[in-house]
Write an enzyme that holds these catalytic residues in place. Sequence first.
Site, PDB file in Angstrom:
ATOM      1  N   ASP A 152      82.419  67.181  17.753  1.00 40.27           N
ATOM      2  CA  ASP A 152      83.598  66.547  18.357  1.00 40.27           C
ATOM      3  C   ASP A 152      83.286  65.911  19.714  1.00 40.27           C
ATOM      4  O   ASP A 152      84.182  65.607  20.491  1.00 40.27           O
ATOM      5  CB  ASP A 152      84.743  67.564  18.481  1.00 40.27           C
ATOM      6  CG  ASP A 152      84.318  68.791  19.278  1.00 40.27           C
ATOM      7  OD1 ASP A 152      83.122  68.906  19.620  1.00 40.27           O
ATOM      8  OD2 ASP A 152      85.191  69.633  19.564  1.00 40.27           O
ATOM      9  N   HIS A 212      59.744  48.222  23.833  1.00 40.78           N
ATOM     10  CA  HIS A 212      60.967  48.998  24.093  1.00 40.78           C
ATOM     11  C   HIS A 212      60.678  50.493  23.974  1.00 40.78           C
ATOM     12  O   HIS A 212      61.337  51.203  23.220  1.00 40.78           O
ATOM     13  CB  HIS A 212      62.103  48.554  23.157  1.00 40.78           C
ATOM     14  CG  HIS A 212      62.657  47.209  23.509  1.00 40.78           C
ATOM     15  ND1 HIS A 212      63.432  46.463  22.657  1.00 40.78           N
ATOM     16  CD2 HIS A 212      62.545  46.457  24.645  1.00 40.78           C
ATOM     17  CE1 HIS A 212      63.761  45.320  23.255  1.00 40.78           C
ATOM     18  NE2 HIS A 212      63.235  45.294  24.440  1.00 40.78           N
ATOM     19  N   ASP A 264      61.282  49.184  32.909  1.00 38.44           N
ATOM     20  CA  ASP A 264      62.281  48.157  32.632  1.00 38.44           C
ATOM     21  C   ASP A 264      63.627  48.868  32.675  1.00 38.44           C
ATOM     22  O   ASP A 264      64.023  49.510  31.706  1.00 38.44           O
ATOM     23  CB  ASP A 264      61.980  47.540  31.257  1.00 38.44           C
ATOM     24  CG  ASP A 264      62.926  46.402  30.901  1.00 38.44           C
ATOM     25  OD1 ASP A 264      63.966  46.260  31.564  1.00 38.44           O
ATOM     26  OD2 ASP A 264      62.623  45.668  29.935  1.00 38.44           O
ATOM     27  N   ASP A 270      68.813  43.604  34.661  1.00 33.50           N
ATOM     28  CA  ASP A 270      67.716  43.824  33.707  1.00 33.50           C
ATOM     29  C   ASP A 270      66.408  43.478  34.414  1.00 33.50           C
ATOM     30  O   ASP A 270      66.004  42.317  34.451  1.00 33.50           O
ATOM     31  CB  ASP A 270      67.945  42.945  32.471  1.00 33.50           C
ATOM     32  CG  ASP A 270      66.874  43.155  31.410  1.00 33.50           C
ATOM     33  OD1 ASP A 270      66.050  44.073  31.564  1.00 33.50           O
ATOM     34  OD2 ASP A 270      66.870  42.389  30.425  1.00 33.50           O
ATOM     35  N   HIS A 286      57.107  38.318  22.860  1.00 29.91           N
ATOM     36  CA  HIS A 286      58.566  38.194  22.972  1.00 29.91           C
ATOM     37  C   HIS A 286      58.927  36.902  23.701  1.00 29.91           C
ATOM     38  O   HIS A 286      58.061  36.168  24.161  1.00 29.91           O
ATOM     39  CB  HIS A 286      59.160  39.424  23.679  1.00 29.91           C
ATOM     40  CG  HIS A 286      58.613  39.697  25.051  1.00 29.91           C
ATOM     41  ND1 HIS A 286      58.948  38.954  26.154  1.00 29.91           N
ATOM     42  CD2 HIS A 286      57.738  40.645  25.496  1.00 29.91           C
ATOM     43  CE1 HIS A 286      58.331  39.432  27.218  1.00 29.91           C
ATOM     44  NE2 HIS A 286      57.571  40.457  26.844  1.00 29.91           N
ATOM     45  N   HIS A 329      66.451  35.781  28.464  1.00 30.47           N
ATOM     46  CA  HIS A 329      67.719  35.775  27.731  1.00 30.47           C
ATOM     47  C   HIS A 329      68.846  35.713  28.739  1.00 30.47           C
ATOM     48  O   HIS A 329      68.676  36.077  29.915  1.00 30.47           O
ATOM     49  CB  HIS A 329      67.831  37.043  26.859  1.00 30.47           C
ATOM     50  CG  HIS A 329      67.570  38.314  27.626  1.00 30.47           C
ATOM     51  ND1 HIS A 329      68.535  38.941  28.372  1.00 30.47           N
ATOM     52  CD2 HIS A 329      66.432  39.042  27.813  1.00 30.47           C
ATOM     53  CE1 HIS A 329      68.015  40.018  28.958  1.00 30.47           C
ATOM     54  NE2 HIS A 329      66.726  40.098  28.653  1.00 30.47           N
ATOM     55  N   HIS A 388      71.622  41.566  26.740  1.00 26.23           N
ATOM     56  CA  HIS A 388      71.280  40.359  25.977  1.00 26.23           C
ATOM     57  C   HIS A 388      72.600  39.640  25.740  1.00 26.23           C
ATOM     58  O   HIS A 388      73.248  39.799  24.717  1.00 26.23           O
ATOM     59  CB  HIS A 388      70.584  40.717  24.659  1.00 26.23           C
ATOM     60  CG  HIS A 388      69.230  41.331  24.869  1.00 26.23           C
ATOM     61  ND1 HIS A 388      68.527  41.983  23.898  1.00 26.23           N
ATOM     62  CD2 HIS A 388      68.431  41.394  25.981  1.00 26.23           C
ATOM     63  CE1 HIS A 388      67.372  42.414  24.388  1.00 26.23           C
ATOM     64  NE2 HIS A 388      67.291  42.067  25.646  1.00 26.23           N
ATOM     65  N   GLU A 409      60.947  36.848  32.165  1.00 24.86           N
ATOM     66  CA  GLU A 409      60.205  38.090  31.976  1.00 24.86           C
ATOM     67  C   GLU A 409      58.930  37.936  31.140  1.00 24.86           C
ATOM     68  O   GLU A 409      58.818  38.471  30.043  1.00 24.86           O
ATOM     69  CB  GLU A 409      61.104  39.147  31.336  1.00 24.86           C
ATOM     70  CG  GLU A 409      61.874  38.702  30.096  1.00 24.86           C
ATOM     71  CD  GLU A 409      62.723  39.840  29.526  1.00 24.86           C
ATOM     72  OE1 GLU A 409      62.160  40.921  29.280  1.00 24.86           O
ATOM     73  OE2 GLU A 409      63.927  39.648  29.314  1.00 24.86           O
ATOM     74  N   TYR A 445      50.430  42.354  26.910  1.00 24.14           N
ATOM     75  CA  TYR A 445      50.336  43.698  26.344  1.00 24.14           C
ATOM     76  C   TYR A 445      49.036  43.759  25.551  1.00 24.14           C
ATOM     77  O   TYR A 445      48.925  43.132  24.487  1.00 24.14           O
ATOM     78  CB  TYR A 445      51.550  43.972  25.443  1.00 24.14           C
ATOM     79  CG  TYR A 445      52.849  43.588  26.130  1.00 24.14           C
ATOM     80  CD1 TYR A 445      53.483  44.473  26.998  1.00 24.14           C
ATOM     81  CD2 TYR A 445      53.404  42.310  25.962  1.00 24.14           C
ATOM     82  CE1 TYR A 445      54.649  44.107  27.665  1.00 24.14           C
ATOM     83  CE2 TYR A 445      54.566  41.939  26.618  1.00 24.14           C
ATOM     84  CZ  TYR A 445      55.183  42.838  27.465  1.00 24.14           C
ATOM     85  OH  TYR A 445      56.329  42.468  28.124  1.00 24.14           O
ATOM     86  N   ARG A 450      54.686  43.722  32.482  1.00 26.12           N
ATOM     87  CA  ARG A 450      55.828  42.799  32.381  1.00 26.12           C
ATOM     88  C   ARG A 450      56.453  42.749  33.772  1.00 26.12           C
ATOM     89  O   ARG A 450      56.518  43.768  34.463  1.00 26.12           O
ATOM     90  CB  ARG A 450      56.839  43.283  31.342  1.00 26.12           C
ATOM     91  CG  ARG A 450      58.086  42.409  31.251  1.00 26.12           C
ATOM     92  CD  ARG A 450      58.886  42.581  29.947  1.00 26.12           C
ATOM     93  NE  ARG A 450      59.566  43.849  29.796  1.00 26.12           N
ATOM     94  CZ  ARG A 450      59.199  44.812  28.965  1.00 26.12           C
ATOM     95  NH1 ARG A 450      58.119  44.651  28.201  1.00 26.12           N
ATOM     96  NH2 ARG A 450      59.857  45.941  28.876  1.00 26.12           N
ATOM     97  N   GLU A 510      60.010  41.166  35.446  1.00 27.86           N
ATOM     98  CA  GLU A 510      61.290  40.579  35.015  1.00 27.86           C
ATOM     99  C   GLU A 510      62.246  40.461  36.190  1.00 27.86           C
ATOM    100  O   GLU A 510      62.560  41.453  36.852  1.00 27.86           O
ATOM    101  CB  GLU A 510      61.902  41.473  33.926  1.00 27.86           C
ATOM    102  CG  GLU A 510      63.254  41.001  33.431  1.00 27.86           C
ATOM    103  CD  GLU A 510      63.769  41.809  32.243  1.00 27.86           C
ATOM    104  OE1 GLU A 510      63.382  42.984  32.098  1.00 27.86           O
ATOM    105  OE2 GLU A 510      64.560  41.238  31.467  1.00 27.86           O
TER     106      GLU A 510
HETATM  107  N1  GLY Z   1      65.471  45.406  28.780  1.00 30.36           N
HETATM  108  C1  GLY Z   1      65.388  44.621  27.617  1.00 30.36           C
HETATM  109  C2  GLY Z   1      64.905  43.289  27.906  1.00 30.36           C
HETATM  110  O1  GLY Z   1      64.223  43.079  28.896  1.00 30.36           O
HETATM  111  O2  GLY Z   1      65.196  42.349  27.240  1.00 30.36           O
HETATM  112 MN    MN Z   2      64.296  44.271  30.596  1.00 31.31          MN
HETATM  113 MN    MN Z   3      65.299  41.333  29.589  1.00 33.88          MN
END
Ligand code: GLY
Ligand code: MN
Ligand code: MN
Length: 433
Positions: free
Chosen positions: A37, A241, A258, A269, A348, A352, A359, A380, A384, A401, A403
């Site tokens: 619950d 991720h 991240d 982000d 990637h 975005h 996103h 970003e 890798y 990365r 960003e």
């Molecule tokens: N944190 C997910 C991305 O960077 O898109």
């Molecule tokens: Mn991110």
């Molecule tokens: Mn991002």
Amino acid sequence: MYNGMEFAERRKRFFSHMESNSIAILTSNDTSTMSNDVEYYYRQNSDLYYLSGFKEPKTVLIFEKNDKEQKFTMVVPPRDPEFETWNGRRAGLEGAISIYGADESFSNEDLEEVLSEKLPNYETVYYETERSKKMDGIILGLIAKAYKAKRKPKTGPHTIINPTLVIEKMRTKKSAYEIELLKRTNQISIEAHRAAIRETRPGMMEYEIEAIYQYHFLKNGARRPAYTSIVGSGVNATILHYIENSDRVENGDLILADCGSEYQYYAADITRTWPANGKFTEAQKEVYQIVLDAQNECIAMCRPGVKFSDIMDKSIRILTEGMVKLGLLQGDLDELIENKDYRRFFMHGLGHWLGIDTHDTSRISLKESVLEPGHVFTIEPGLYIPTDDDIEEKYRGIGVRIEDNILITEDGHENLTASLEKEIPDIEKLMSP
Ligand code: GLY
Ligand code: MN
Ligand code: MN
């Protein structure tokens, strides 16, 4: 503070985009069970929130546009003293009008009756299917019933349009108020990143670093992360991720974090990558600097009138050049780009949209967009490097990365995360005792 004027303005614009003789019906997200619950922390449907600021579940917004009027109706959970004693306050039917600006309000217990009164009067129905199976049944049932009952053609509903297509277009251009909230969520997240970088020591667990973010988010009024925090050390940094966050940080590792907060429904982000012991190795520096150069050059291109795809192409060129320099790829640069060979190490997109969702407005392609003032998005790039045998040992398992969150202004851009250290000497300085 609830900004009623802002939401009223958004509704006015939404009405102006609706076709004549149409009705729009927006449904809240369902609650979802975590265990028995216990429910997950509730998060409103972003489009519904955008048009109302209303956070309660089991809610439906109705917009009616006809020759006579534009009417905004809220169907909400009614006040219920016993429920509220256990589970918290509700705005109720009165609050829907006095606080949230509805022209009329109904109890959600009367939802079907309200919809069956209103829906058959309109030709076009804005409705997003698949958000709530129960609502899908009600709406499609009412449309079918009205269709069978109609006496002459062109009366009653005959077209369904997904309202998200209209609302997402509105959402890509941020208002001054939204920009303020995006700056605030970014400032909170910047402070959290800076604390995490400063407090990192070899031997810590990844989740201890995650805890630093959680602490700073909550302490500053951001009640939750905008997405599950990613804190990867060593080779975990190469998992895009990675959310386990359960390994020990070793001396010599890079850490890729991240992490971004959600503040009043607006997401930050941000990614930073730093050495656990405060000093980059030469190999780590080489990889890091390629990503940083790509990121800085891409950000410098951000201004009104520029196609995002051109910025994306720039990042691919710089990163691929870097891969050749490191010996990760061999051959002609243009061919490597043409054949997408870089995707082994950069798989990637460059960025975005960012806003109420991390996103944000994903039905509108950023890649195909020309930048305009009020646009907010991430930049970003990353590299890798897997641990495969064909890769020089010193580069194996390095993941980087970087960003940042960019706002397009009238004459260029503002990097909302510019104050967070990312140049190698600045990160090393931040980490030095
Ligand atoms: N944190 C997910 C991305 O960077 O898109
Ligand atoms: Mn991110
Ligand atoms: Mn991002």
